[in-house]
Enzyme design. Structure first.
Site, PDB file in Angstrom:
ATOM      1  N   HIS A 179      35.905  36.570  28.360  1.00 55.33           N
ATOM      2  CA  HIS A 179      34.591  37.177  28.573  1.00 55.33           C
ATOM      3  C   HIS A 179      34.725  38.697  28.572  1.00 55.33           C
ATOM      4  O   HIS A 179      35.843  39.237  28.586  1.00 55.33           O
ATOM      5  CB  HIS A 179      33.972  36.701  29.896  1.00 55.33           C
ATOM      6  CG  HIS A 179      34.811  36.945  31.102  1.00 55.33           C
ATOM      7  ND1 HIS A 179      34.980  38.182  31.676  1.00 55.33           N
ATOM      8  CD2 HIS A 179      35.569  36.111  31.845  1.00 55.33           C
ATOM      9  CE1 HIS A 179      35.774  38.089  32.709  1.00 55.33           C
ATOM     10  NE2 HIS A 179      36.165  36.839  32.836  1.00 55.33           N
TER      11      HIS A 179
HETATM   12  P1  TYD Z   1      35.867  34.075  36.122  1.00 55.95           P
HETATM   13  O1  TYD Z   1      35.552  35.517  36.356  1.00 55.95           O
HETATM   14  O2  TYD Z   1      35.291  33.428  34.904  1.00 55.95           O
HETATM   15  O3  TYD Z   1      37.437  33.857  36.140  1.00 55.95           O
HETATM   16  P2  TYD Z   1      38.579  34.380  35.155  1.00 55.95           P
HETATM   17  O4  TYD Z   1      38.055  35.573  34.424  1.00 55.95           O
HETATM   18  O5  TYD Z   1      39.723  34.691  36.046  1.00 55.95           O
HETATM   19  O6  TYD Z   1      38.909  33.267  34.234  1.00 55.95           O
HETATM   20  O7  TYD Z   1      35.422  33.268  37.418  1.00 55.95           O
HETATM   21  C1  TYD Z   1      35.773  31.908  37.624  1.00 55.95           C
HETATM   22  C2  TYD Z   1      34.754  31.302  38.572  1.00 55.95           C
HETATM   23  O8  TYD Z   1      34.810  31.958  39.837  1.00 55.95           O
HETATM   24  C3  TYD Z   1      33.318  31.429  38.072  1.00 55.95           C
HETATM   25  O9  TYD Z   1      32.650  30.227  38.406  1.00 55.95           O
HETATM   26  C4  TYD Z   1      32.748  32.552  38.880  1.00 55.95           C
HETATM   27  C5  TYD Z   1      33.537  32.503  40.171  1.00 55.95           C
HETATM   28  N1  TYD Z   1      33.742  33.852  40.755  1.00 55.95           N
HETATM   29  C6  TYD Z   1      33.107  34.187  41.936  1.00 55.95           C
HETATM   30  O10 TYD Z   1      32.341  33.383  42.521  1.00 55.95           O
HETATM   31  N2  TYD Z   1      33.304  35.425  42.468  1.00 55.95           N
HETATM   32  C7  TYD Z   1      34.120  36.332  41.881  1.00 55.95           C
HETATM   33  O11 TYD Z   1      34.282  37.476  42.391  1.00 55.95           O
HETATM   34  C8  TYD Z   1      34.777  35.978  40.647  1.00 55.95           C
HETATM   35  C9  TYD Z   1      35.695  36.954  39.951  1.00 55.95           C
HETATM   36  C10 TYD Z   1      34.561  34.729  40.126  1.00 55.95           C
END
Ligand code: TYD
Length: 136
Positions: free
Chosen positions: A53
Site C-alpha cells: 500500500h
Molecule cells: P497494515 O498497515 O495493512 O499492515 P502492514 O502494512 O504491516 O502489512 O495493517 C494491518 C491491519 O492492522 C489493518 O487491519 C489495519 C490495522 N492497523 C491498526 O488498526 N492500527 C494501526 O496503527 C496499523 C498500522 C494497522
C-alpha cells in the site's frame, strides 16, 4: 502527489556508546515529523508479505530494532529494494510511495514511527489507484 524515491532517506539515529552498550535516541530534529503513533511488528513469519500500500499524507520512519527485512519501494516510475538491518538506521518513507515488506529474518522486530494516528482513509491499497493518485 509528486514524491519520488529520491525523497526517501536512511536516517542515522544518534547513539551513545559506552562499555554498557549502545543507546539510540530519537528526539526533535532527528526526524522531519512529529511522532503521533508508534507501532511494531514482531513474530512475523519469514515468508510473510506486509505493506502492499501507499499513504496519502502519512510520514513513517521504519526501524529494524532487531533482525532484518527488505522494503520494496515504488514511486510509479522507479523501484528500489532496501534491506534494513541496523537498529540505528531508519528508513524515512514520505507520502505517495508504494511499499512492500518481505524477507523477514527470524525474531525480527520492526518499529514504525508515524506522523498521524491510524486512519484507513489515508491508505491506498490498490496499485492502479496508486498510479492514478500519482497522475500516471
Ligand atoms: P497494515 O498497515 O495493512 O499492515 P502492514 O502494512 O504491516 O502489512 O495493517 C494491518 C491491519 O492492522 C489493518 O487491519 C489495519 C490495522 N492497523 C491498526 O488498526 N492500527 C494501526 O496503527 C496499523 C498500522 C494497522
Amino acid at each position: 502527489m509528486n514524491s519520488k524515491l529520491s525523497d526517501i532517506e536512511i536516517i542515522e539515529i544518534p547513539r551513545v556508546h559506552d562499555e554498557r552498550g549502545l543507546l539510540a535516541v530519537i528526539e526533535g530534529g532527528t526526524i522531519p515529523f512529529k511522532i503521533e503513533r508508534v507501532y511494531y511488528l514482531y513474530d512475523v513469519p519469514s515468508d510473510a508479505f506486509r505493506g502492499g500500500h501507499a499513504h496519502r499524507e502519512l510520514y513513517q520512519l521504519i526501524i529494524p530494532l532487531s533482525g532484518s527485512f527488505d522494503v520494496h519501494l515504488k514511486d510509479g516510475s522507479t523501484t528500489q529494494i532496501i534491506n534494513l538491518n541496523k537498529p540505528h538506521k531508519g528508513l524515512l518513507i514520505v507520502p505517495g510511495i508504494w511499499r512492500e515488506i518481505d524477507n523477514f529474518s527470524s525474531g525480527c522486530v520492526c518499529l514504525v514511527l508515524a506522523s498521524a494516528e491510524y486512519k484507513e482513509d489515508d491508505y491506498i491499497r490498490n496499485f492502479d489507484d496508486f498510479l492514478a493518485f500519482k497522475g500516471l
